[in-house]
Enzyme design. Structure first.
Site, PDB file in Angstrom:
ATOM      1  CG  HIS A 181      -1.792   0.875   1.745  1.00 20.59           C
ATOM      2  ND1 HIS A 181      -3.086   1.090   2.132  1.00 20.59           N
ATOM      3  CD2 HIS A 181      -2.017   2.431   0.354  1.00 20.59           C
ATOM      4  CE1 HIS A 181      -4.527   1.914   2.034  1.00 20.59           C
ATOM      5  NE2 HIS A 181      -3.232   2.505   1.247  1.00 20.59           N
ATOM      6  CG  HIS A 208      -1.085   6.694  -1.959  1.00 22.36           C
ATOM      7  ND1 HIS A 208      -2.678   6.875  -2.731  1.00 22.36           N
ATOM      8  CD2 HIS A 208      -1.410   6.270  -0.949  1.00 22.36           C
ATOM      9  CE1 HIS A 208      -3.147   6.021  -1.976  1.00 22.36           C
ATOM     10  NE2 HIS A 208      -2.878   5.115  -0.688  1.00 22.36           N
ATOM     11  CG  PHE A 209       5.724   5.681  -4.666  1.00 24.17           C
ATOM     12  CD1 PHE A 209       5.454   5.460  -3.450  1.00 24.17           C
ATOM     13  CD2 PHE A 209       6.557   3.860  -5.326  1.00 24.17           C
ATOM     14  CE1 PHE A 209       6.075   5.209  -2.949  1.00 24.17           C
ATOM     15  CE2 PHE A 209       6.923   3.683  -4.245  1.00 24.17           C
ATOM     16  CZ  PHE A 209       7.299   3.801  -3.351  1.00 24.17           C
ATOM     17  NE  ARG A 210       0.341  11.594  -2.677  1.00 28.32           N
ATOM     18  CZ  ARG A 210      -0.372  10.807  -2.206  1.00 28.32           C
ATOM     19  NH1 ARG A 210      -1.465  10.613  -2.712  1.00 28.32           N
ATOM     20  NH2 ARG A 210      -1.011  11.077  -0.761  1.00 28.32           N
ATOM     21  CG  HIS A 240     -10.235   4.585   2.061  1.00 26.83           C
ATOM     22  ND1 HIS A 240      -9.276   4.647   2.053  1.00 26.83           N
ATOM     23  CD2 HIS A 240     -11.175   4.230   2.890  1.00 26.83           C
ATOM     24  CE1 HIS A 240      -8.979   5.560   2.799  1.00 26.83           C
ATOM     25  NE2 HIS A 240     -10.995   5.594   3.071  1.00 26.83           N
ATOM     26  CG  HIS A 300      -5.836   2.212   5.897  1.00 26.30           C
ATOM     27  ND1 HIS A 300      -7.379   2.431   5.587  1.00 26.30           N
ATOM     28  CD2 HIS A 300      -6.125   3.073   4.440  1.00 26.30           C
ATOM     29  CE1 HIS A 300      -7.869   3.231   4.304  1.00 26.30           C
ATOM     30  NE2 HIS A 300      -7.026   3.882   3.899  1.00 26.30           N
ATOM     31  CG  ASP A 334      -2.097   5.103   3.680  1.00 26.31           C
ATOM     32  OD1 ASP A 334      -2.327   5.047   1.817  1.00 26.31           O
ATOM     33  OD2 ASP A 334      -2.908   5.050   4.279  1.00 26.31           O
ATOM     34  CG  HIS A 373      -0.211  15.381   0.496  1.00 22.51           C
ATOM     35  ND1 HIS A 373      -0.856  15.333  -0.342  1.00 22.51           N
ATOM     36  CD2 HIS A 373      -0.745  14.399   1.678  1.00 22.51           C
ATOM     37  CE1 HIS A 373      -1.495  14.011  -0.149  1.00 22.51           C
ATOM     38  NE2 HIS A 373      -2.236  13.626   0.611  1.00 22.51           N
TER      39      HIS A 373
HETATM   40  C1  NCD Z   1      -4.289   8.763   1.299  1.00 25.24           C
HETATM   41  C2  NCD Z   1      -2.882   9.692  -0.502  1.00 25.24           C
HETATM   42  O1  NCD Z   1      -2.888  10.952   0.349  1.00 25.24           O
HETATM   43  O2  NCD Z   1      -3.114   9.068  -1.330  1.00 25.24           O
HETATM   44  N1  NCD Z   1      -4.464   9.478   2.036  1.00 25.24           N
HETATM   45  C3  NCD Z   1      -4.319   8.771   2.838  1.00 25.24           C
HETATM   46  O3  NCD Z   1      -5.268   9.984   4.405  1.00 25.24           O
HETATM   47  N2  NCD Z   1      -4.039   7.809   3.851  1.00 25.24           N
HETATM   48  C4  NCD Z   1      -5.594   8.450   0.665  1.00 25.24           C
HETATM   49  C5  NCD Z   1      -6.048   7.212   1.270  1.00 25.24           C
HETATM   50  O4  NCD Z   1      -4.993   6.068   1.131  1.00 25.24           O
HETATM   51  O5  NCD Z   1      -7.464   6.779   1.421  1.00 25.24           O
HETATM   52 ZN    ZN Z   2      -3.895   4.849   1.442  1.00 21.73          ZN
HETATM   53 ZN    ZN Z   3      -7.021   4.293   2.053  1.00 17.77          ZN
END
Ligand code: NCD
Ligand code: ZN
Ligand code: ZN
Length: 428
Positions: free
Chosen positions: A55, A57-59, A174, A225, A295, A299
């Site tokens: 899990h 998020h590499f954007r 999620h 999560h 996760d 940012h």
């Molecule tokens: C995640 C994201 O920033 O992409 N943000 C978060 O608060 N966990 C999205 C997600 O996993 O719900």
């Molecule tokens: Zn996530």
């Molecule tokens: Zn999530």
């Protein structure tokens, strides 16, 4: 044998003095004494399977000012993760074949470690699930709104499970119910408000809907999560194909602590009370929770350092997860065996990748740690683009060496390989 590696390796549930024999990137022998074309000895160090983070998020694409496959995978590697699975809430969202193939191509060029790519399921691509399932590593469903997420109406869950049956791919969810979130929506000034706006009830509602609509599903279903005591209670006697994961921030932080800066700790689901935190920690110790997942949701500082109500939710963590828990294992807060189940063996089983275990036939993905090499998490030493961590100053044991498919990727905390070394693990 191309390579033999000698040390105290975690085999069959305990650390044993032995040698791993490696041929063509796979573990092909495990014996007391082995000599290959090349031999490396780690006499006083521990050898563990590398982590698998299902899990992150590499954007990439669309938000590469926050992270990209190169920096994200570099962070993963230094955190002892040999394989990551990237989430679809990018720009464009990964919901069709074109965006999926583009993402795989781009990550193949940039990634330092191996990876899988999920496809998102929204209300609009349910009829394409079987087709996309031929190429993606798994599916992601968002039942409640979160950072740049695509959404699925929970009424469509049954249809989705039915359509996915033919694919044999895991479905990650999620689990916050959107109608519930809407009911509690209001302005937020701090973390307590954020928690009030996203109460455990919303997690419970979502999990109940998942459990009732997935009874005949054959796919692996993973609740991401998990964050609440109540949510965990609902999952205590779950079906065999259902698993749940938890993040370091939900295991180690709670709302009663003076979490600062506030926006850094704004995340979905929210950081909850110490009762929730303690229940989750019990869950990783006693096996009612299956997976540790970061996760990793970076940012930038500029994006986080604004009014609480407008700040994005998300916490980075792919590089710090394993090192912090290796330290906790050393301190006997969790056993090495449980940690390896949670971050190596169980994730590998869910995404069906031949990694996560020092066993003949598996990829030779492993990390080497020096038990005495305790350090502190320092943002300036981390590799994510975001440049901050809520765990600044926390103790950790970072791996000295990381091997992926038998290749030495990291030696004495130095990266030896180039980007592009990483491979898509579900190549058709
Ligand atoms: C995640 C994201 O920033 O992409 N943000 C978060 O608060 N966990 C999205 C997600 O996993 O719900
Ligand atoms: Zn996530
Ligand atoms: Zn999530």
């Amino acid at each position: 044998m191309d390579l033999t590696v000698e040390g105290k390796a975690y085999i069959d549930g305990s650390f044993q003095d032995c040698c791993l024999g490696i041929t063509d990137g796979k573990i092909t022998a495990i014996k007391k004494i082995l000599k290959g074309d090349k031999h490396i000895t780690f006499s006083h160090k521990l050898i563990l399977p590398a982590g698998i983070d299902i899990h992150v998020h590499f954007r990439d694409p669309g938000m590469t000012h926050k992270e990209d496959f190169s920096t994200g995978s570099l962070a993963a590697a230094f955190g002892g993760v040999s394989c990551y699975y990237d989430m679809p809430n990018t720009i464009p969202q990964t919901t069709d074949m074109l965006s999926l193939l583009d993402k795989i191509n781009s990550s193949e060029k940039k990634s330092f470690v191996d990876f899988g790519i999920y496809s998102g399921i929204s209300n609009r691509n349910i009829q394409n699930i079987a087709k996309i399932g031929e190429k993606c590593s798994g599916f992601k469903i968002y039942l409640g709104s979160t950072t740049n997420s695509l959404m699925l109406n929970s009424k469509n869950l049954r249809d989705v499970f039915k359509a996915a049956n033919s694919t044999n791919k895991p479905i990650l969810i999620h689990a916050e119910d959107d109608q519930c979130l809407i009911n509690y929506k209001s302005d937020e000034r701090n973390l307590t408000d954020h928690l009030k706006c996203r109460p455990s009830e919303c997690e419970e509602t979502a999990i109940k809907k998942i459990l009732t609509s997935s009874k005949t599903s054959k796919n692996k279903i993973h609740i991401c999560h998990l964050s609440s005591f109540e949510g965990l209670e609902l999952l205590k006697d779950k079906q065999k194909n259902i698993s749940c994961g938890v993040t370091p921030h939900h295991l180690l932080l709670n709302i009663e602590k003076n979490l600062s800066p506030k926006t850094w700790h704004k995340v979905n689901p929210p950081i909850r009370t110490d009762i929730d935190r303690a229940a989750l920690f019990d869950g990783i110790q006693n096996g009612s929770i299956d997976v540790l997942e970061s996760d990793h949701a970076p940012h930038t500082l500029d994006e986080k350092n604004i009014e609480f109500n407008d700040a994005p939710s998300g916490i980075p963590g792919v590089e710090t997860l394993f090192p912090m828990f290796l330290y906790l294992a050393k301190k006997e807060k969790i056993s090495f065996g449980r940690l390896i189940s949670l971050f190596c063996e169980n994730p590998a089983e869910i995404v069906n990748v031949p990694k996560g275990k020092l066993e003949i036939g598996k990829d030779a993905d492993f990390i080497v740690i020096d038990y005495k090499d305790e350090s502190k998490v320092k943002s300036e030493h981390l590799h994510s683009k975001c440049g901050w961590s809520p765990f600044e100053g926390w103790p950790a044991i970072f791996p000295t060496h990381v091997f992926v498919r038998g290749e030495k990727l990291i030696e004495e905390h130095e990266m030896l390989e180039n980007q592009g070394f990483g491979r898509f693990v579900d190549k058709w």
